[in-house]
Structures are given as C-alpha cells and as structure tokens.
Design a protein around this motif. Structure first.
Motif, PDB file in Angstrom:
ATOM      1  N   LEU A  54       6.311  -3.309  -0.272  1.00  0.00           N
ATOM      2  CA  LEU A  54       6.067  -1.941   0.207  1.00  0.00           C
ATOM      3  C   LEU A  54       5.319  -1.138  -0.842  1.00  0.00           C
ATOM      4  O   LEU A  54       4.490  -0.279  -0.510  1.00  0.00           O
ATOM      5  CB  LEU A  54       7.384  -1.256   0.580  1.00  0.00           C
ATOM      6  CG  LEU A  54       8.093  -1.810   1.824  1.00  0.00           C
ATOM      7  CD1 LEU A  54       9.390  -1.055   2.074  1.00  0.00           C
ATOM      8  CD2 LEU A  54       7.199  -1.718   3.052  1.00  0.00           C
ATOM      9  N   ALA A  55       5.585  -1.430  -2.113  1.00  0.00           N
ATOM     10  CA  ALA A  55       4.832  -0.756  -3.187  1.00  0.00           C
ATOM     11  C   ALA A  55       3.347  -1.082  -3.050  1.00  0.00           C
ATOM     12  O   ALA A  55       2.490  -0.198  -3.175  1.00  0.00           O
ATOM     13  CB  ALA A  55       5.354  -1.183  -4.556  1.00  0.00           C
ATOM     14  N   ALA A  56       3.045  -2.363  -2.764  1.00  0.00           N
ATOM     15  CA  ALA A  56       1.646  -2.770  -2.609  1.00  0.00           C
ATOM     16  C   ALA A  56       1.012  -2.020  -1.445  1.00  0.00           C
ATOM     17  O   ALA A  56      -0.143  -1.576  -1.526  1.00  0.00           O
ATOM     18  CB  ALA A  56       1.573  -4.279  -2.388  1.00  0.00           C
ATOM     19  N   THR A  57       1.775  -1.868  -0.364  1.00  0.00           N
ATOM     20  CA  THR A  57       1.264  -1.114   0.790  1.00  0.00           C
ATOM     21  C   THR A  57       0.919   0.313   0.397  1.00  0.00           C
ATOM     22  O   THR A  57      -0.157   0.831   0.740  1.00  0.00           O
ATOM     23  CB  THR A  57       2.338  -1.068   1.897  1.00  0.00           C
ATOM     24  OG1 THR A  57       2.611  -2.401   2.300  1.00  0.00           O
ATOM     25  CG2 THR A  57       1.867  -0.266   3.086  1.00  0.00           C
ATOM     26  N   LEU A  58       1.839   0.945  -0.327  1.00  0.00           N
ATOM     27  CA  LEU A  58       1.608   2.338  -0.721  1.00  0.00           C
ATOM     28  C   LEU A  58       0.412   2.438  -1.670  1.00  0.00           C
ATOM     29  O   LEU A  58      -0.411   3.348  -1.557  1.00  0.00           O
ATOM     30  CB  LEU A  58       2.864   2.922  -1.364  1.00  0.00           C
ATOM     31  CG  LEU A  58       3.994   3.258  -0.373  1.00  0.00           C
ATOM     32  CD1 LEU A  58       5.297   3.542  -1.101  1.00  0.00           C
ATOM     33  CD2 LEU A  58       3.607   4.446   0.494  1.00  0.00           C
ATOM     34  N   LEU A  59       0.333   1.487  -2.606  1.00  0.00           N
ATOM     35  CA  LEU A  59      -0.805   1.494  -3.538  1.00  0.00           C
ATOM     36  C   LEU A  59      -2.119   1.343  -2.774  1.00  0.00           C
ATOM     37  O   LEU A  59      -3.099   2.043  -3.056  1.00  0.00           O
ATOM     38  CB  LEU A  59      -0.651   0.367  -4.560  1.00  0.00           C
ATOM     39  CG  LEU A  59       0.389   0.613  -5.660  1.00  0.00           C
ATOM     40  CD1 LEU A  59       0.731  -0.691  -6.374  1.00  0.00           C
ATOM     41  CD2 LEU A  59      -0.129   1.638  -6.676  1.00  0.00           C
ATOM     42  N   ASP A  60      -2.133   0.443  -1.779  1.00  0.00           N
ATOM     43  CA  ASP A  60      -3.351   0.252  -0.984  1.00  0.00           C
ATOM     44  C   ASP A  60      -3.701   1.522  -0.229  1.00  0.00           C
ATOM     45  O   ASP A  60      -4.873   1.904  -0.139  1.00  0.00           O
ATOM     46  CB  ASP A  60      -3.151  -0.899   0.022  1.00  0.00           C
ATOM     47  CG  ASP A  60      -3.064  -2.242  -0.678  1.00  0.00           C
ATOM     48  OD1 ASP A  60      -3.408  -2.297  -1.876  1.00  0.00           O
ATOM     49  OD2 ASP A  60      -2.644  -3.224  -0.035  1.00  0.00           O
ATOM     50  N   THR A  61      -2.678   2.143   0.346  1.00  0.00           N
ATOM     51  CA  THR A  61      -2.924   3.373   1.111  1.00  0.00           C
ATOM     52  C   THR A  61      -3.497   4.456   0.217  1.00  0.00           C
ATOM     53  O   THR A  61      -4.447   5.159   0.597  1.00  0.00           O
ATOM     54  CB  THR A  61      -1.605   3.865   1.741  1.00  0.00           C
ATOM     55  OG1 THR A  61      -1.018   2.778   2.443  1.00  0.00           O
ATOM     56  CG2 THR A  61      -1.848   5.009   2.703  1.00  0.00           C
TER      57      THR A  61
ATOM     58  N   LEU B 286       3.311   2.621 -13.225  1.00  0.00           N
ATOM     59  CA  LEU B 286       2.623   3.233 -12.075  1.00  0.00           C
ATOM     60  C   LEU B 286       1.338   3.927 -12.512  1.00  0.00           C
ATOM     61  O   LEU B 286       0.356   3.961 -11.768  1.00  0.00           O
ATOM     62  CB  LEU B 286       3.544   4.228 -11.353  1.00  0.00           C
ATOM     63  CG  LEU B 286       4.868   3.679 -10.824  1.00  0.00           C
ATOM     64  CD1 LEU B 286       5.607   4.746 -10.032  1.00  0.00           C
ATOM     65  CD2 LEU B 286       4.645   2.450  -9.965  1.00  0.00           C
TER      66      LEU B 286
ATOM     67  N   LEU C 172      -1.166   1.171 -12.596  1.00  0.00           N
ATOM     68  CA  LEU C 172      -1.523   0.693 -11.257  1.00  0.00           C
ATOM     69  C   LEU C 172      -2.412   1.700 -10.519  1.00  0.00           C
ATOM     70  O   LEU C 172      -3.203   1.323  -9.659  1.00  0.00           O
ATOM     71  CB  LEU C 172      -0.252   0.440 -10.435  1.00  0.00           C
ATOM     72  CG  LEU C 172       0.622  -0.727 -10.912  1.00  0.00           C
ATOM     73  CD1 LEU C 172       1.974  -0.693 -10.219  1.00  0.00           C
ATOM     74  CD2 LEU C 172      -0.086  -2.043 -10.645  1.00  0.00           C
TER      75      LEU C 172
ATOM     76  N   ASP D 239       5.197   7.311  -3.013  1.00  0.00           N
ATOM     77  CA  ASP D 239       5.088   8.108  -1.799  1.00  0.00           C
ATOM     78  C   ASP D 239       4.752   9.563  -2.142  1.00  0.00           C
ATOM     79  O   ASP D 239       3.977  10.207  -1.427  1.00  0.00           O
ATOM     80  CB  ASP D 239       6.399   8.033  -1.003  1.00  0.00           C
ATOM     81  CG  ASP D 239       6.217   8.498   0.430  1.00  0.00           C
ATOM     82  OD1 ASP D 239       5.125   8.268   0.994  1.00  0.00           O
ATOM     83  OD2 ASP D 239       7.156   9.095   0.994  1.00  0.00           O
TER      84      ASP D 239
ATOM     85  N   ARG E  63       1.178   9.537  -2.768  1.00  0.00           N
ATOM     86  CA  ARG E  63       0.449   9.389  -1.489  1.00  0.00           C
ATOM     87  C   ARG E  63       0.327  10.741  -0.785  1.00  0.00           C
ATOM     88  O   ARG E  63      -0.758  11.132  -0.362  1.00  0.00           O
ATOM     89  CB  ARG E  63       1.186   8.389  -0.590  1.00  0.00           C
ATOM     90  CG  ARG E  63       0.572   8.211   0.786  1.00  0.00           C
ATOM     91  CD  ARG E  63       1.337   7.188   1.620  1.00  0.00           C
ATOM     92  NE  ARG E  63       2.607   7.671   2.112  1.00  0.00           N
ATOM     93  CZ  ARG E  63       2.771   8.235   3.324  1.00  0.00           C
ATOM     94  NH1 ARG E  63       1.740   8.358   4.140  1.00  0.00           N
ATOM     95  NH2 ARG E  63       3.963   8.649   3.708  1.00  0.00           N
TER      96      ARG E  63
END
Ligand code: SF4
Lengths: 101, 368
Positions: free
Chosen positions: B12-19, B46, B49, B227, B230
């Motif tokens: 989920l961290a990867a998802t948030l980073l991608d977003t 972070l 990243l 988040d 984001r």
C-alpha cells in the motif's frame, strides 16, 4: 512523551473515583487514566499520552482509510501497470536478513 | 487488530508513493509539525522515497527542544533545593540548561525523579508528605491534559506539598509564527494528529483561510504520513487551500471535549518564549489564577535568571527549518546524544537525534 501508539484496553477499574485502565501495547502493558474517555470499554484501542488515554481508535474509520488506499491501487492498475520495482520501504530490512543467513 | 499493522503495509505504501508521483508536477515544500512525525519520516526514509516530490522542513514540534532555557534553569534551581523532589519526564533530564542539567543535579544529590505520568508525581507527593514535590510540566496539547488532571487530583486529595512548574506550549501559534517569518518556504502543513485528538480541527480553519495554506491532519504510521503527503500535494496541485483530516480514525472534529474543558479550567493562555525561536505571543499555557497555590514559580522564589545559549548550537535554525541537522558543524562530532549541545539532540522527538540515529551511518560510511 509524545510518541503515542495505539494500545488495547484489557482491564478497567476505579481508583478512588478515577477510571483507570490497563492498556496492552503489543505485549508491553501500561496503566492509563480514562478520565477523559468516560465511554471507553475493554477491547477498544486507544492512544495514550503521559499516562492518559486521549482518543478511541475508530476501527471502521481505519478500514475506510485502508479501503481508499486499495482503491488507489486498483486505479493505478487500470491506468496501466507501473514499471517501478518494489519500494525501498519493503526492501529496507533485506540487507540485514541476507547478512543473517 | 490486524488493521493496525496494515498501516505499515509496503504494497500500500508503494501505491501511495505511485499516486503521489503521478500527481506532483513539481517539488513541494511541506512542514511536518510534530517531532514524532519527523522521526517516522527519517526512520522510514520517506524523505528519500519522495525526494523528487517533497522537501520536508522539520517543524518545531518537539516539546523538550522548545522548552525555554530559563525554564530549564528554573527547574534546575528548584531541584537543587534540599526539601524538593522534582519530577519530570525522562527526556528532560539530559536537556542542557545554561550551566548544567537535571541529570547532573541528581548526581550531586538532588532528588530528581523520572515519571511516566504526572499522576505518578501526585502519588509521590502523597507518599512523601515531608517533601515538596514539584512536577515539571512541559509538552504540547497532548501532555497538558495529563498535567491538568494532576492539578485537579492533588487539590481533590488535599495535598499541600505538590506544585507544578508549568511550561506548556501550543501548536497553532507556532505554525502562525513559521508562516509569518519573512523567509518562510512552507507551502503546506502536515498537522500533528495527536494534538488534534485533544483540540480538534477547528482551530486550523482560520490559519488555512488567512495564510492560504493547506493543512492536512496526519497520523504517525508510514502510510498515514504518505497519505498526509498525498492529500497535501493534491490540494497544492489543484490550487486549493483546504483543511483535510487524513487521520479520521483518531481525530474527531471536536477533539476530546472533556479534556478541553479541563484544560480551560486549569490553564490560561500566555506568551511563551520558545527555545531557539524566541517569544511567540499567546503560545503557552500557565496555571490560571484559581490554581496559583499549585504554581511552583510562586512557591519557590526563583530569581529572574539571564541565560545564554551555547554559541556552537544551531538548534534554533534547525527548529525553524532553516538548517538540516547534518549541516550543523557540531553534528556528530562535538554534539552527540551522549554529550548533547542542544535539546534537539537529546529528545526522542528532536530532529538532530532523528538524523543521528537513522542517518549517521549512511552519512559517515557511505551506505551499505
Ligand atoms: S547537532 Fe547539536 S549543536 Fe548542532 S544544532 Fe543539533 S543539537 Fe545543536
């Protein structure tokens, strides 16, 4: 004094008119005062600062937040697979593991 | 219960980073206010990243770090008195005053005790009626409710040998001070989620409106922080200035009403100097007049001390986000957690300590 992580309320008692609780932080237990959470009950998760429980963690809200993250993941997949490899967040512990084996 | 660990889930961290990467069209400057969040950001890397999307400026939200030097010196003066038992959070013991620290006072026979909760200090006062027990009350809106309840409990139990040296500080005035600074670069704030568990979110509405700056109430786990970023970037990219609650599982808009009522009963807002930063108007709490019998500053005659900060310590610039800890010439050389020159190297929430713990190896050894 401010690194509040959630712990689970496992016991509640009355100490001379003050509601107190035993809170389990993944194995380590602490006493916390429930004076500011009159409705907290056993089994709930709470965030404790300086010996006082300040808020009950809302499990349903936690699940809604996680569901949002998963939807973002599905969205990203629909828009095309991401070529990026796994994030270093995931790989941070790896060097230690490799070294240990 | 499993949902708690899910806030560390790397996928989920990867998802948030991608977003975040897909949303950001430029690099934005964000300030995380709370020292606990600073540590989580550095520990989880972070900032690295998100190096292309975010510059993190570390905020002044380390209660130990900003406790004014003269307050530390007052605590030291009181602690040295033979009739006194001074109680404080463990972090405060090694914070340097202008000439010494509480740890040294204790080594020279002073009765200095570490407590986990202010209620422990009340208990000590009950158990030692022949001693003057003083609780050194520092911290933000998260710790102040505990101190307020200690005052109430001491009064309820009729204790006459319990007082408090109060040096509480408030987050929103510090955020205003950051924004008002002529060289401010902060474009959005990640607000300290746990302060909001007590105070709620409404107090940020006027800051958002007046300064046109997005504020995102943010939690402490890696996914919470991502988040928060984001949301901040989404607001910034859309040109919106909104108050967002990205930590709804712990923060209700009204905060904790019974804690707020107790704070209002026991404390009054006052001007407060912040260590390394200077005077910030209406940024502290002191005991209100109805509680002055519990005021250690009145019980013990404390001469007004003039104090000077070590010239080698740049913690003031660190606390205002003008200097990153490794840029301080003393960092890791003459200043280490074992022999700290400044409070930001002592505290579990201090930015210098965060870099020392999590970045020193890569800085010195060039990584693994
Ligand atoms: S590294 Fe030490 S001397 Fe330098 S700013 Fe931080 S606390 Fe002060």
């Amino acid at each position: 004094m401010c690194l509040g992580i959630p712990g689970r309320i496992t016991e509640i008692w009355d100490d001379r008119g003050t509601r107190m609780a035993l809170v389990d932080f993944g194995g380590a237990t602490r006493t916390a005062c429930l004076a500011y959470l009159p409705d907290a009950s056993i089994g709930e998760y709470t965030i404790v600062h300086a010996g006082f429980a300040l808020t009950v963690v809302d499990e349903a809200a936690a699940h809604r937040t996680l569901a949002t993250f998963r939807e973002l993941g599905l969205l990203a997949e629909e828009l095309g697979p991401d070529p990026l490899p796994a994030t270093p967040l995931q790989s941070t512990p790896l060097p230690a593991e490799e070294g240990g084996r | 219960m499993r949902y708690l660990t899910e806030f560390h889930d790397p996928r989920l961290a990867a998802t948030l980073l991608d977003t975040i990467a897909a949303t950001a069209t430029r690099r934005w400057t964000l300030m995380e206010v709370c020292g606990g969040q600073t540590h989580a950001i550095i520990r989880n890397g972070l900032d690295q990243l998100l190096a292309d999307q975010v510059e993190f400026i570390h905020g002044p939200g380390c209660p130990v770090c900003v406790t004014p030097l003269e307050m530390i010196d007052r605590a030291l003066t009181i602690a040295a008195r033979p009739e006194v038992m001074l109680c404080s959070f463990g972090d405060m013991l090694r914070v340097p005053g202008s000439t010494t620290d509480l740890f040294t006072v204790r080594a020279h026979g002073g009765d200095v005790r570490v407590v986990y909760s202010p209620l422990d200090a009340v208990r000590l006062a009950e158990a030692h009626p022949d001693r003057q027990v003083v609780f050194f009350a520092v911290g933000f809106e998260t710790t102040a409710p505990a101190a307020a309840m200690a005052a109430v409990t001491a009064r309820r139990r009729g204790l006459t040998n319990f007082t408090m040296l109060v040096s509480h500080v408030l987050v929103p005035p510090a955020m205003r001070a950051v924004l008002a600074s002529p060289d401010n670069r902060v474009e959005a704030f990640l607000a300290a989620g746990h302060v909001c568990t007590v105070m709620g979110t409404a107090q940020y509405e006027p800051i958002v409106a007046e300064h046109r700056v997005p504020i995102v109430v943010t939690g402490f786990e890696p996914l919470d922080l991502l988040d928060g970023v984001r949301h901040a970037i989404t607001e910034l990219e859309a040109g919106r200035t909104t108050l967002v609650n990205a930590y709804p599982r712990a923060v209700r808009p009204e905060g904790n009403p019974s804690a707020r009522a107790m704070l209002e009963e026991v404390f009054t807002v006052c001007d407060r100097p912040w260590r390394g930063i200077g005077m910030i108007p209406a940024s502290g709490w002191r005991l209100s007049p109805a509680w002055s019998q519990l005021d250690a500053e009145l019980r013990f005659d404390i001469a007004d001390l003039t104090v000077a900060e070590s010239a080698d310590c740049h913690s003031g610039e660190v606390l205002q986000g003008r200097l990153r800890p490794p840029q301080c010439p003393s960092f890791g050389t003459t200043c280490t957690p074992r022999r700290p020159l400044g409070a930001t190297m002592v505290s579990a929430e201090g930015a210098c300590a965060a870099y020392f713990q999590h970045r020193r190896l890569s800085a010195v050894g060039g990584g693994r």
